[in-house]
Design a protein around this motif. Structure first.
Motif, PDB file in Angstrom:
ATOM      1  N   GLU A 161       0.825  -1.208   0.000  1.00 35.72           N
ATOM      2  CA  GLU A 161       0.000   0.000   0.000  1.00 35.72           C
ATOM      3  C   GLU A 161       0.863   1.264   0.000  1.00 35.72           C
ATOM      4  O   GLU A 161       0.527   2.258  -0.637  1.00 35.72           O
ATOM      5  CB  GLU A 161      -0.944  -0.004   1.208  1.00 35.72           C
ATOM      6  CG  GLU A 161      -2.039  -1.053   1.140  1.00 35.72           C
ATOM      7  CD  GLU A 161      -2.960  -0.857  -0.062  1.00 35.72           C
ATOM      8  OE1 GLU A 161      -3.189   0.294  -0.469  1.00 35.72           O
ATOM      9  OE2 GLU A 161      -3.455  -1.873  -0.606  1.00 35.72           O
ATOM     10  N   LEU A 162       1.953   1.203   0.723  1.00 35.87           N
ATOM     11  CA  LEU A 162       2.879   2.338   0.706  1.00 35.87           C
ATOM     12  C   LEU A 162       3.493   2.490  -0.683  1.00 35.87           C
ATOM     13  O   LEU A 162       3.544   3.584  -1.243  1.00 35.87           O
ATOM     14  CB  LEU A 162       3.967   2.130   1.756  1.00 35.87           C
ATOM     15  CG  LEU A 162       5.037   3.213   1.863  1.00 35.87           C
ATOM     16  CD1 LEU A 162       4.424   4.528   2.346  1.00 35.87           C
ATOM     17  CD2 LEU A 162       6.153   2.787   2.811  1.00 35.87           C
ATOM     18  N   ALA A 163       3.931   1.369  -1.236  1.00 31.14           N
ATOM     19  CA  ALA A 163       4.646   1.428  -2.512  1.00 31.14           C
ATOM     20  C   ALA A 163       3.754   1.910  -3.646  1.00 31.14           C
ATOM     21  O   ALA A 163       4.213   2.640  -4.536  1.00 31.14           O
ATOM     22  CB  ALA A 163       5.203   0.054  -2.845  1.00 31.14           C
TER      23      ALA A 163
ATOM     24  N   GLY B  69       7.968 -14.854  -4.676  1.00 31.69           N
ATOM     25  CA  GLY B  69       7.344 -13.751  -3.958  1.00 31.69           C
ATOM     26  C   GLY B  69       8.224 -12.985  -3.003  1.00 31.69           C
ATOM     27  O   GLY B  69       7.744 -12.526  -1.961  1.00 31.69           O
ATOM     28  N   PRO B  70       9.517 -12.797  -3.317  1.00 30.85           N
ATOM     29  CA  PRO B  70      10.345 -12.024  -2.377  1.00 30.85           C
ATOM     30  C   PRO B  70      10.131 -10.522  -2.560  1.00 30.85           C
ATOM     31  O   PRO B  70       9.702 -10.052  -3.616  1.00 30.85           O
ATOM     32  CB  PRO B  70      11.769 -12.423  -2.763  1.00 30.85           C
ATOM     33  CG  PRO B  70      11.685 -12.676  -4.236  1.00 30.85           C
ATOM     34  CD  PRO B  70      10.303 -13.257  -4.472  1.00 30.85           C
TER      35      PRO B  70
ATOM     36  N   ALA C 160       9.890  -5.427  -5.615  1.00 29.28           N
ATOM     37  CA  ALA C 160      10.132  -3.981  -5.653  1.00 29.28           C
ATOM     38  C   ALA C 160      10.795  -3.555  -6.952  1.00 29.28           C
ATOM     39  O   ALA C 160      10.618  -2.434  -7.417  1.00 29.28           O
ATOM     40  CB  ALA C 160      11.002  -3.576  -4.465  1.00 29.28           C
ATOM     41  N   TYR C 161      11.540  -4.457  -7.532  1.00 28.66           N
ATOM     42  CA  TYR C 161      12.225  -4.120  -8.785  1.00 28.66           C
ATOM     43  C   TYR C 161      11.311  -4.260 -10.001  1.00 28.66           C
ATOM     44  O   TYR C 161      11.253  -3.366 -10.858  1.00 28.66           O
ATOM     45  CB  TYR C 161      13.452  -5.016  -8.958  1.00 28.66           C
ATOM     46  CG  TYR C 161      14.092  -4.917 -10.326  1.00 28.66           C
ATOM     47  CD1 TYR C 161      14.452  -3.669 -10.864  1.00 28.66           C
ATOM     48  CD2 TYR C 161      14.309  -6.052 -11.099  1.00 28.66           C
ATOM     49  CE1 TYR C 161      15.014  -3.581 -12.128  1.00 28.66           C
ATOM     50  CE2 TYR C 161      14.876  -5.964 -12.356  1.00 28.66           C
ATOM     51  CZ  TYR C 161      15.225  -4.726 -12.867  1.00 28.66           C
ATOM     52  OH  TYR C 161      15.775  -4.622 -14.119  1.00 28.66           O
ATOM     53  N   ALA C 162      10.580  -5.350 -10.083  1.00 30.74           N
ATOM     54  CA  ALA C 162      10.036  -5.735 -11.388  1.00 30.74           C
ATOM     55  C   ALA C 162       8.522  -5.747 -11.523  1.00 30.74           C
ATOM     56  O   ALA C 162       8.021  -5.817 -12.641  1.00 30.74           O
ATOM     57  CB  ALA C 162      10.564  -7.125 -11.750  1.00 30.74           C
ATOM     58  N   SER C 163       7.797  -5.679 -10.429  1.00 28.34           N
ATOM     59  CA  SER C 163       6.376  -6.001 -10.580  1.00 28.34           C
ATOM     60  C   SER C 163       5.576  -4.933 -11.306  1.00 28.34           C
ATOM     61  O   SER C 163       4.450  -5.205 -11.717  1.00 28.34           O
ATOM     62  CB  SER C 163       5.748  -6.337  -9.228  1.00 28.34           C
ATOM     63  OG  SER C 163       6.044  -5.371  -8.283  1.00 28.34           O
ATOM     64  N   SER C 164       6.130  -3.743 -11.502  1.00 32.66           N
ATOM     65  CA  SER C 164       5.394  -2.730 -12.274  1.00 32.66           C
ATOM     66  C   SER C 164       5.735  -2.741 -13.757  1.00 32.66           C
ATOM     67  O   SER C 164       5.081  -2.051 -14.531  1.00 32.66           O
ATOM     68  CB  SER C 164       5.657  -1.337 -11.697  1.00 32.66           C
ATOM     69  OG  SER C 164       5.083  -1.221 -10.424  1.00 32.66           O
ATOM     70  N   TRP C 165       6.742  -3.497 -14.160  1.00 31.75           N
ATOM     71  CA  TRP C 165       7.024  -3.561 -15.603  1.00 31.75           C
ATOM     72  C   TRP C 165       6.986  -4.985 -16.140  1.00 31.75           C
ATOM     73  O   TRP C 165       6.610  -5.200 -17.275  1.00 31.75           O
ATOM     74  CB  TRP C 165       8.359  -2.884 -15.940  1.00 31.75           C
ATOM     75  CG  TRP C 165       9.565  -3.418 -15.238  1.00 31.75           C
ATOM     76  CD1 TRP C 165      10.079  -2.992 -14.054  1.00 31.75           C
ATOM     77  CD2 TRP C 165      10.417  -4.482 -15.679  1.00 31.75           C
ATOM     78  NE1 TRP C 165      11.201  -3.728 -13.724  1.00 31.75           N
ATOM     79  CE2 TRP C 165      11.436  -4.646 -14.707  1.00 31.75           C
ATOM     80  CE3 TRP C 165      10.438  -5.305 -16.810  1.00 31.75           C
ATOM     81  CZ2 TRP C 165      12.446  -5.595 -14.824  1.00 31.75           C
ATOM     82  CZ3 TRP C 165      11.450  -6.253 -16.925  1.00 31.75           C
ATOM     83  CH2 TRP C 165      12.430  -6.384 -15.947  1.00 31.75           C
ATOM     84  N   ASP C 166       7.347  -5.964 -15.347  1.00 31.18           N
ATOM     85  CA  ASP C 166       7.198  -7.351 -15.787  1.00 31.18           C
ATOM     86  C   ASP C 166       5.845  -7.846 -15.275  1.00 31.18           C
ATOM     87  O   ASP C 166       5.760  -8.797 -14.499  1.00 31.18           O
ATOM     88  CB  ASP C 166       8.340  -8.201 -15.230  1.00 31.18           C
ATOM     89  CG  ASP C 166       8.368  -9.593 -15.854  1.00 31.18           C
ATOM     90  OD1 ASP C 166       7.640  -9.813 -16.848  1.00 31.18           O
ATOM     91  OD2 ASP C 166       9.095 -10.463 -15.336  1.00 31.18           O
TER      92      ASP C 166
ATOM     93  N   ALA D 216      16.559  -2.748  -5.949  1.00 37.30           N
ATOM     94  CA  ALA D 216      16.124  -3.291  -4.662  1.00 37.30           C
ATOM     95  C   ALA D 216      17.127  -4.321  -4.142  1.00 37.30           C
ATOM     96  O   ALA D 216      17.718  -5.076  -4.918  1.00 37.30           O
ATOM     97  CB  ALA D 216      14.749  -3.933  -4.818  1.00 37.30           C
ATOM     98  N   TYR D 217      17.255  -4.340  -2.819  1.00 38.50           N
ATOM     99  CA  TYR D 217      18.250  -5.210  -2.179  1.00 38.50           C
ATOM    100  C   TYR D 217      17.670  -5.890  -0.952  1.00 38.50           C
ATOM    101  O   TYR D 217      16.842  -5.318  -0.241  1.00 38.50           O
ATOM    102  CB  TYR D 217      19.462  -4.389  -1.713  1.00 38.50           C
ATOM    103  CG  TYR D 217      20.167  -3.695  -2.828  1.00 38.50           C
ATOM    104  CD1 TYR D 217      21.256  -4.281  -3.463  1.00 38.50           C
ATOM    105  CD2 TYR D 217      19.725  -2.459  -3.273  1.00 38.50           C
ATOM    106  CE1 TYR D 217      21.893  -3.641  -4.513  1.00 38.50           C
ATOM    107  CE2 TYR D 217      20.359  -1.813  -4.326  1.00 38.50           C
ATOM    108  CZ  TYR D 217      21.434  -2.416  -4.931  1.00 38.50           C
ATOM    109  OH  TYR D 217      22.058  -1.786  -5.975  1.00 38.50           O
ATOM    110  N   THR D 218      18.167  -7.071  -0.727  1.00 41.49           N
ATOM    111  CA  THR D 218      18.062  -7.679   0.587  1.00 41.49           C
ATOM    112  C   THR D 218      19.416  -7.483   1.256  1.00 41.49           C
ATOM    113  O   THR D 218      20.444  -7.928   0.739  1.00 41.49           O
ATOM    114  CB  THR D 218      17.745  -9.183   0.486  1.00 41.49           C
ATOM    115  OG1 THR D 218      16.468  -9.326  -0.141  1.00 41.49           O
ATOM    116  CG2 THR D 218      17.726  -9.826   1.857  1.00 41.49           C
ATOM    117  N   ILE D 219      19.398  -6.786   2.366  1.00 41.01           N
ATOM    118  CA  ILE D 219      20.629  -6.526   3.108  1.00 41.01           C
ATOM    119  C   ILE D 219      20.640  -7.447   4.325  1.00 41.01           C
ATOM    120  O   ILE D 219      19.839  -7.284   5.249  1.00 41.01           O
ATOM    121  CB  ILE D 219      20.703  -5.052   3.582  1.00 41.01           C
ATOM    122  CG1 ILE D 219      20.457  -4.089   2.423  1.00 41.01           C
ATOM    123  CG2 ILE D 219      22.025  -4.792   4.293  1.00 41.01           C
ATOM    124  CD1 ILE D 219      21.532  -4.068   1.386  1.00 41.01           C
TER     125      ILE D 219
END
Lengths: 168, 518
Positions: free
Chosen positions: B198-200, B271-272, B277-283, B300-303
């Motif tokens: 919802e934030l994104a 579903g990570p 965060a990287y791809a779901s708006s274009w792929d 986007a990163y997992t730190i």
């Protein structure tokens, strides 16, 4: 999807005849083993959603199938040990290179995945030894999938693959 | 409430307490050392930030803002708390970055990194020039504790529609379909994942950091089964460049963290958060159609912060020398606060005019004067120079420029940026406007053999390599966000009179006459 055939299988068959316990003499040692690359879905095997699956775990018929599958995997273990795990691996390939499965499968944790009401087949899964990974939080195991027909008491669709999870 | 108070022990997971007792006191050994918070302590911190810095920090919950349900935990109703840090007086249409902590409830060190990063930014505002620039120029969103239920119980999972679920398998990209032995099937069935979504979908995040614990590593997409055969994404160059910068600026505490794709270093999961965060708006073909959003094109990163999910207090570090890799009180928290700062810094290029106050307001025809500037928020400087002209927007319309300079090695835009300098002389009388200009990071367009075979898709790369790009997100009409692309970056232009007479500085002193200072 790859299928494991050829001289290595023949050799394994001979070895298996020598080492297979007498109690497992009925095991179809030349049964076809289908190999599926790591984390790809085994063909013909289905799984119920998690909640429905939980209810299947104590089914007596399914447990009998799992026991039989364990016996078969144990009997087939010499053949399974011959599988090229590097070829199966899609992750941690370098770490898998040089790794050998143990001489015995050890504990084979079983799980009932589904019951096909139409055919009556049980879809089953065994988890075998842990496979190497660069990081401890990566869990990879040898997995065997199969179907069990309670009417005939036979195991079919024997599939070996690598599955696991990451606790990142 | 900065450090764990004895009255709030009751909410700290039992396992955490045990570890703390085994490995070190929960009370800080030094006055400035970091320690663990509980849920109430975190809420108190966020409330204090908002109260102490009303123009810089805003605190709200996903429940209040988006109408999400609370997460019941016995008699408690837990919420997903969100903090926004930015200088609100400069508007809310700025490049945005998102930090998330504790998707896995037992990886509680990630909460501390988020809180200390927020504290550093707020407490340093007005005193540290770089951090002040970041607060002025960025919108920084944090969900420090995405999984409060798991946190309170010291477990990885979160309650969801399908029982106990892994929140970091609950996002919308590359959902598990068909045979699905280890993954849940529905997207966003945990409240925490829904809160992040919802934030994104109301924003246009350019970088997203998802902090975890249990290993020390910096990973980025691809990290799902879709991309097993080829792990190179269209934004590999940008993701790797920022990953390496975060590695370097994070520094050597317990060793530099390895950097690479999730699929290469760990393995694929469905579903990570980072791939979502990287791809779901274009792929979109591989994203859950039930939850469409234009908000996710972040690098986007997992730190992964530390090899232990709750490292001993003695290893958390302290706030002395926080900006120095390997500094006096280095530890897992300072290291990863710096990782966060590197991410915040990079989201958009900007130029600092370092000698603007000494630029003359009036010069003679052809009379030379010196302009000095730094280029920030980038990896490499491909071309930088000074532009001038009679149009008030000399970045776009200019009649003269200095010789092009470049620096594509080292870190010309970061830590101690390169000081560029040029001598300007304008031959013809008139009113002129001038600005330093810079083109940066064209190397982020470099690709090998990405899957899918597309140009870079992230806002981070496109906004600095694609002239004319304009993406608007107005899902929240009270805060419309834009991503604008441009090849050249400048600063507010300076007006100069060129004509006869002495060189006059903006403060009225003639060149060479410094007596007023004595």
């Amino acid at each position: 999807m790859n299928t494991h055939h050829g001289s290595r299988q023949t050799l394994a068959l001979l070895l298996g005849l020598l080492v297979a316990p007498a109690a497992l003499a009925a095991v179809p040692f030349d049964a076809e083993i289908t190999l599926v690359p790591e984390m790809e879905d085994p063909a013909g095997i289905v799984a119920e959603p998690r909640r429905e699956r939980e209810a299947l775990q104590d089914n007596t018929e399914a447990r009998r199938g799992l026991d039989l599958l364990r016996q078969q995997v144990t009997g087939l273990w010499p053949r399974i040990r011959e599988i090229d795990l590097v070829e199966l691996s899609r992750y941690q390939v370098e770490q898998t290179r040089g790794f050998e499965l143990p001489a015995a499968p050890g504990e084979l944790t079983g799980r009932v995945l589904a019951n096909d009401e139409e055919s009556g087949l049980w879809h089953l899964e065994l988890r075998g030894p842990r496979l190497p990974a660069r990081f401890d939080i990566v869990y990879r195991f040898l997995h065997v999938f199969a179907t069990f027909d309670p009417a005939t008491g036979e195991i079919d669709r024997l599939t070996v693959t690598i599955r696991g999870w990451v606790e990142e | 409430m900065r450090h764990l108070e004895s009255t709030s022990f009751r909410l700290l997971p039992a396992a955490a307490l045990l570890l703390a007792l085994m490995f070190g006191s929960v009370h800080p050994a030094r006055a400035t050392a970091f320690a663990y918070h509980d849920y109430d302590g975190m809420v108190a911190e966020l409330q204090a930030f908002a109260a102490t810095y009303p123009g810089l920090a805003e605190h709200f919950t996903a429940q209040d803002a988006y109408g999400l349900p609370t997460v019941p935990d016995g008699a408690l109703d837990l919420e997903q708390h969100i903090l926004r840090i930015t200088n609100e007086s400069l508007g809310l249409d700025k490049p945005e970055v998102l930090m998330v902590g504790v998707q896995h409830g037992d990886e509680i060190v990630s909460l501390e990194v988020c809180l200390e990063l927020a504290r550093l930014l707020l407490e340093s505002y007005g005193t540290d020039p770089w951090l002040t620039e970041l607060v002025d120029r960025r919108e920084i969103y944090m969900i420090p504790l995405a999984n409060p239920h798991g946190f309170n119980h010291g477990v990885r999972s979160s309650p969801g529609d399908e029982g106990s679920e892994d929140m970091n398998r609950d996002h919308i990209y590359d959902r598990c379909t068909g045979f699905c032995a280890f993954d849940d099937e529905d997207s966003l069935s945990t409240v925490g994942a829904r809160a992040i979504h919802e934030l994104a979908r109301r924003h246009l995040f350019r970088v997203m950091l998802d902090y975890h614990g249990g290993i020390e590593i910096i990973i980025y997409p691809w990290g799902t089964p879709l991309h097993t055969a080829n792990t190179e994404s269209p934004d590999e160059a940008g993701a790797d460049a920022l990953g390496l910068r975060m590695q370097s600026f994070g520094g050597p505490y317990n060793g530099l963290s390895p950097v690479g794709t999730s699929n290469d270093l760990l393995g694929a999961v469905h579903g990570p958060m980072d791939d979502t965060a990287y791809a779901s708006s274009w792929d979109v073909a591989n994203a859950d159609p039930l939850w469409p959003t234009d908000g996710w094109r972040a690098v986007a990163y997992t730190i992964e912060i530390s090899n232990q999910k709750m490292p001993p207090v003695a290893t958390l570090g302290g706030d002395a020398d926080l900006l120095t890799p390997g500094g006096l009180e280095d530890g897992y928290v300072p290291k990863n606060v710096r990782v966060g700062l590197a991410a915040i810094d990079i989201v958009e290029p900007y130029i600092l005019w370092t000698n603007r106050a000494s630029i003359p307001a009036q010069v003679g025809e052809g009379e030379p004067f010196t302009v000095e500037w730094e280029v920030r928020g980038c990896f490499e400087v491909d071309d930088t120079h000074v532009r001038w002209g009679t149009d008030p927007d000399p970045l776009t319309t200019f009649s003269g420029q200095t010789t092009s300079q470049q620096q594509t090695t080292g870190t010309p835009c970061f830590e101690t940026p390169t000081l560029f300098s040029a001598e300007v002389s304008i031959p013809t009388a008139g009113t002129y406007y001038l600005t330093p200009a810079a083109q940066v990071d064209s190397s982020l367009l470099d690709q090998g053999n990405p899957t899918p075979n597309l140009l870079p898709q992230s806002w981070l790369v496109r906004s600095r390599t694609e002239d004319g790009l304009l993406e608007t997100n107005s899902v929240d009409p009270t805060e419309v966000n834009n991503v604008r692309g441009q090849m050249f970056w400048g600063v507010e232009a300076l007006e100069i009179q060129v004509g006869e007479g002495s060189l006059i500085f903006a403060d009225g002193f003639e060149s060479g006459n410094t007596s007023a200072w004595n």
